[in-house]
Scaffold this motif. Structure first.
Motif, PDB file in Angstrom:
ATOM      1  N   ILE A   1      -1.829   0.631 -10.653  1.00  0.00           N
ATOM      2  CA  ILE A   1      -0.917   1.740 -10.349  1.00  0.00           C
ATOM      3  C   ILE A   1       0.346   1.635 -11.213  1.00  0.00           C
ATOM      4  O   ILE A   1       0.875   2.650 -11.695  1.00  0.00           O
ATOM      5  CB  ILE A   1      -0.548   1.752  -8.846  1.00  0.00           C
ATOM      6  N   LEU A   2       0.835   0.406 -11.435  1.00  0.00           N
ATOM      7  CA  LEU A   2       2.001   0.215 -12.302  1.00  0.00           C
ATOM      8  C   LEU A   2       1.676   0.642 -13.733  1.00  0.00           C
ATOM      9  O   LEU A   2       2.506   1.275 -14.395  1.00  0.00           O
ATOM     10  CB  LEU A   2       2.448  -1.251 -12.275  1.00  0.00           C
ATOM     11  N   GLY A   3       0.477   0.328 -14.188  1.00  0.00           N
ATOM     12  CA  GLY A   3       0.057   0.771 -15.520  1.00  0.00           C
ATOM     13  C   GLY A   3       0.076   2.285 -15.636  1.00  0.00           C
ATOM     14  O   GLY A   3       0.552   2.849 -16.636  1.00  0.00           O
ATOM     15  N   ASN A   4      -0.398   2.962 -14.594  1.00  0.00           N
ATOM     16  CA  ASN A   4      -0.397   4.436 -14.596  1.00  0.00           C
ATOM     17  C   ASN A   4       1.024   4.988 -14.602  1.00  0.00           C
ATOM     18  O   ASN A   4       1.307   6.005 -15.245  1.00  0.00           O
ATOM     19  CB  ASN A   4      -1.146   4.967 -13.368  1.00  0.00           C
ATOM     20  N   ALA A   5       1.922   4.321 -13.872  1.00  0.00           N
ATOM     21  CA  ALA A   5       3.324   4.763 -13.822  1.00  0.00           C
ATOM     22  C   ALA A   5       3.964   4.638 -15.210  1.00  0.00           C
ATOM     23  O   ALA A   5       4.672   5.545 -15.663  1.00  0.00           O
ATOM     24  CB  ALA A   5       4.102   3.951 -12.789  1.00  0.00           C
ATOM     25  N   TYR A   6       3.701   3.522 -15.878  1.00  0.00           N
ATOM     26  CA  TYR A   6       4.222   3.343 -17.238  1.00  0.00           C
ATOM     27  C   TYR A   6       3.600   4.365 -18.197  1.00  0.00           C
ATOM     28  O   TYR A   6       4.266   4.857 -19.117  1.00  0.00           O
ATOM     29  CB  TYR A   6       3.944   1.932 -17.744  1.00  0.00           C
ATOM     30  N   LEU A   7       2.328   4.677 -17.991  1.00  0.00           N
ATOM     31  CA  LEU A   7       1.651   5.671 -18.833  1.00  0.00           C
ATOM     32  C   LEU A   7       2.358   7.027 -18.723  1.00  0.00           C
ATOM     33  O   LEU A   7       2.630   7.684 -19.739  1.00  0.00           O
ATOM     34  CB  LEU A   7       0.184   5.805 -18.391  1.00  0.00           C
TER      35      LEU A   7
ATOM     36  N   VAL B   1       0.837  -1.207   0.000  1.00  0.00           N
ATOM     37  CA  VAL B   1       0.000   0.000   0.000  1.00  0.00           C
ATOM     38  C   VAL B   1       0.869   1.254   0.000  1.00  0.00           C
ATOM     39  O   VAL B   1       0.651   2.186  -0.788  1.00  0.00           O
ATOM     40  CB  VAL B   1      -0.970   0.000   1.201  1.00  0.00           C
ATOM     41  N   SER B   2       1.875   1.278   0.871  1.00  0.00           N
ATOM     42  CA  SER B   2       2.772   2.441   0.922  1.00  0.00           C
ATOM     43  C   SER B   2       3.547   2.587  -0.386  1.00  0.00           C
ATOM     44  O   SER B   2       3.736   3.697  -0.888  1.00  0.00           O
ATOM     45  CB  SER B   2       3.769   2.303   2.080  1.00  0.00           C
ATOM     46  N   LEU B   3       3.987   1.464  -0.951  1.00  0.00           N
ATOM     47  CA  LEU B   3       4.772   1.511  -2.189  1.00  0.00           C
ATOM     48  C   LEU B   3       3.966   2.085  -3.352  1.00  0.00           C
ATOM     49  O   LEU B   3       4.436   2.951  -4.081  1.00  0.00           O
ATOM     50  CB  LEU B   3       5.285   0.112  -2.536  1.00  0.00           C
ATOM     51  N   ARG B   4       2.745   1.592  -3.499  1.00  0.00           N
ATOM     52  CA  ARG B   4       1.966   2.096  -4.646  1.00  0.00           C
ATOM     53  C   ARG B   4       1.475   3.532  -4.411  1.00  0.00           C
ATOM     54  O   ARG B   4       1.393   4.320  -5.357  1.00  0.00           O
ATOM     55  CB  ARG B   4       0.813   1.153  -4.969  1.00  0.00           C
TER      56      ARG B   4
ATOM     57  N   VAL C   1       7.824   4.313 -11.215  1.00  0.00           N
ATOM     58  CA  VAL C   1       7.737   2.969 -11.812  1.00  0.00           C
ATOM     59  C   VAL C   1       8.394   1.946 -10.886  1.00  0.00           C
ATOM     60  O   VAL C   1       7.858   0.853 -10.647  1.00  0.00           O
ATOM     61  CB  VAL C   1       8.402   2.932 -13.204  1.00  0.00           C
ATOM     62  N   LYS C   2       9.545   2.302 -10.326  1.00  0.00           N
ATOM     63  CA  LYS C   2      10.279   1.404  -9.421  1.00  0.00           C
ATOM     64  C   LYS C   2       9.428   1.027  -8.207  1.00  0.00           C
ATOM     65  O   LYS C   2       9.351  -0.155  -7.825  1.00  0.00           O
ATOM     66  CB  LYS C   2      11.576   2.098  -8.983  1.00  0.00           C
ATOM     67  N   GLN C   3       8.774   2.029  -7.593  1.00  0.00           N
ATOM     68  CA  GLN C   3       7.945   1.760  -6.399  1.00  0.00           C
ATOM     69  C   GLN C   3       6.759   0.866  -6.765  1.00  0.00           C
ATOM     70  O   GLN C   3       6.410  -0.061  -6.019  1.00  0.00           O
ATOM     71  CB  GLN C   3       7.430   3.074  -5.795  1.00  0.00           C
ATOM     72  N   ALA C   4       6.126   1.159  -7.909  1.00  0.00           N
ATOM     73  CA  ALA C   4       4.963   0.367  -8.331  1.00  0.00           C
ATOM     74  C   ALA C   4       5.364  -1.076  -8.639  1.00  0.00           C
ATOM     75  O   ALA C   4       4.627  -2.015  -8.320  1.00  0.00           O
ATOM     76  CB  ALA C   4       4.317   1.014  -9.559  1.00  0.00           C
ATOM     77  N   LYS C   5       6.537  -1.263  -9.238  1.00  0.00           N
ATOM     78  CA  LYS C   5       7.032  -2.621  -9.519  1.00  0.00           C
ATOM     79  C   LYS C   5       7.220  -3.401  -8.219  1.00  0.00           C
ATOM     80  O   LYS C   5       6.872  -4.585  -8.135  1.00  0.00           O
ATOM     81  CB  LYS C   5       8.365  -2.550 -10.270  1.00  0.00           C
ATOM     82  N   GLN C   6       7.781  -2.732  -7.213  1.00  0.00           N
ATOM     83  CA  GLN C   6       8.001  -3.396  -5.925  1.00  0.00           C
ATOM     84  C   GLN C   6       6.676  -3.802  -5.286  1.00  0.00           C
ATOM     85  O   GLN C   6       6.570  -4.878  -4.681  1.00  0.00           O
ATOM     86  CB  GLN C   6       8.771  -2.477  -4.978  1.00  0.00           C
ATOM     87  N   ALA C   7       5.660  -2.931  -5.439  1.00  0.00           N
ATOM     88  CA  ALA C   7       4.330  -3.258  -4.888  1.00  0.00           C
ATOM     89  C   ALA C   7       3.766  -4.505  -5.560  1.00  0.00           C
ATOM     90  O   ALA C   7       3.217  -5.396  -4.894  1.00  0.00           O
ATOM     91  CB  ALA C   7       3.384  -2.072  -5.076  1.00  0.00           C
ATOM     92  N   VAL C   8       3.929  -4.598  -6.871  1.00  0.00           N
ATOM     93  CA  VAL C   8       3.442  -5.768  -7.620  1.00  0.00           C
ATOM     94  C   VAL C   8       4.193  -7.019  -7.190  1.00  0.00           C
ATOM     95  O   VAL C   8       3.593  -8.093  -7.006  1.00  0.00           O
ATOM     96  CB  VAL C   8       3.585  -5.532  -9.146  1.00  0.00           C
ATOM     97  N   GLN C   9       5.514  -6.900  -7.028  1.00  0.00           N
ATOM     98  CA  GLN C   9       6.326  -8.056  -6.624  1.00  0.00           C
ATOM     99  C   GLN C   9       5.920  -8.596  -5.255  1.00  0.00           C
ATOM    100  O   GLN C   9       6.040  -9.795  -4.995  1.00  0.00           O
ATOM    101  CB  GLN C   9       7.804  -7.677  -6.625  1.00  0.00           C
ATOM    102  N   MET C  10       5.417  -7.696  -4.389  1.00  0.00           N
ATOM    103  CA  MET C  10       5.001  -8.133  -3.053  1.00  0.00           C
ATOM    104  C   MET C  10       3.715  -8.956  -3.095  1.00  0.00           C
ATOM    105  O   MET C  10       3.480  -9.797  -2.228  1.00  0.00           O
ATOM    106  CB  MET C  10       4.818  -6.928  -2.136  1.00  0.00           C
TER     107      MET C  10
END
Length: 382
Positions: free
Chosen positions: A135-141, A88-91, A116-125
């Protein structure tokens, strides 16, 4: 919310863990979409009593986010991560990094990369969490728009949105996801996907006016474009003949014989990129959509074929006039057939990623004609 708060206040004295009680109360107060001063007060007390209470930091960060205090929100999410790494904090930190106001373009790019880095870490968790994928999609956008619109990055954004829906059914009901994906589809000239996305977002959140407006604007743009293409901007007869008869090889400039490109009629182009060739024609109309992008004009060649030319990343003052000649090297052709709510649009277009690629009346367009694409945000909580 008020009933919940009343029940909690009745049991205030019974709570042994005062910090946890204040966190729950602040969380209840924070359900409203707008900023709540009382939520800020209660949650601030909670983190002072127990600095290790991660959920209180996350909730307080969201309160500051709604208050438009991006710096304080970032401090809260970092505070939570200092105590415990959590998705939650990461994204949320990813969202905040994109909202930070940068001093220059380089700093802005670094913020987006960090987002993008923070969102990737959230997904990995938690790879099964649809919100983190969204959120990762938005970061890539954001990365796509701030770093030169690399097609690979746009595909990564689209893949993240697809994954969000695949792993989490509730993500399919997120109107923001559909609007953001539709925005990217529109920029990529996938107009079918854009219209479907705007329509879906509007259906999921009927009170939200933006998707409806964007859908109507795109339908209006496509309708006007098809009308102008079919009648060549209402330029006919002798005037059109005179315009086309003066198209000479000299207008190819450095793309001509010295550039090694072969002049081809528009009708001979193949879908996709056309290496080794160049097209030349006269402008018969121009059309600027509500959002100013792309600058669109109709180009007719000596055979009388009329295609839409869509130019991106131009400064607002740039444009072409009716009867101007335009030379396009290695044109990228797209064939469109769009059906939406009983309407059908069919046309051919050439995408130009920068006016610097063009010659207008035989003259190169300087670097000052190019501008960068931008991306806008509307603050939102989880």
């Amino acid at each position: 919310m008020e009933q919940t708060i009343a029940l909690m206040d009745e049991t205030d004295e019974a709570w042994k863990n005062k910090a946890f009680f204040l966190m729950l109360k602040g969380k209840a107060l924070n359900v409203t979409p707008s900023y709540c001063p009382e939520a800020e007060e209660v949650l601030s007390k909670a983190v002072k009593l127990d600095p290790g209470l991660v959920e209180a930091w996350n909730q307080l960060g969201e309160v500051y986010w709604k208050k438009m205090d991006v710096t304080a929100a970032k401090t809260c999410f970092l505070g939570a991560l200092n105590h415990c790494k959590n998705k939650v904090s990461l994204r949320n930190l990813s969202m905040v990094m994109r909202q930070q106001r940068a001093q220059d373009a380089d700093e802005n790019s670094r913020n987006i990369m960090d987002s993008v880095k923070q969102a990737k870490q959230a997904v990995q968790m938690d790879t099964r969490d649809g919100t983190s994928w969204y959120i990762l999609g938005n970061a890539y956008l954001s990365l796509f728009f701030c770093t030169g619109q690399n097609p690979k990055i746009s595909q990564q954004a689209l893949n993240a949105y697809v994954q969000a829906e695949r792993v989490d059914k509730t993500a399919s009901s997120n109107p923001d996801l559909h609007l953001n994906r539709a925005t990217l589809c529109k920029y990529e000239e996938n107009y079918q996907g854009a219209l479907d996305g705007f329509s879906r977002a509007a259906a999921l959140e009927p009170s939200w006016t933006e998707p409806v407006m964007r859908e109507e604007q795109l339908l209006d743009y496509l309708g006007r474009l098809c009308g102008l293409l079919s009648n060549k901007g209402k330029i006919r007869g002798k005037r059109l003949q005179n315009m086309l008869s003066s198209l000479s090889p000299g207008l190819l400039g450095h793309y001509g014989s010295s550039g090694g490109l072969q002049l081809k009629p528009l009708s001979a182009l193949q879908p996709g990129k056309n290496p080794g060739c160049v097209v030349l024609g006269r402008v018969v109309f121009s059309l600027v959509p509500e959002e100013r992008v792309p600058f669109t004009f109709g180009l007719v060649d000596t055979d009388g074929t009329c295609y839409a030319i869509m130019v991106y990343n131009m400064v607002e003052s740039w444009g072409v006039l009716i009867a101007d000649s335009v030379t396009i090297p290695e044109p990228h052709l797209k064939q469109h057939t769009i059906q939406h709510k009983g309407q059908t649009f069919a046309f051919q277009s050439i995408r130009v990623d920068s006016p610097v690629r063009l010659l207008v009346n035989g003259k190169p367009q300087g670097p000052s004609t190019q501008a960068s694409a931008t991306v806008a945000y509307r603050p939102q909580s989880e």
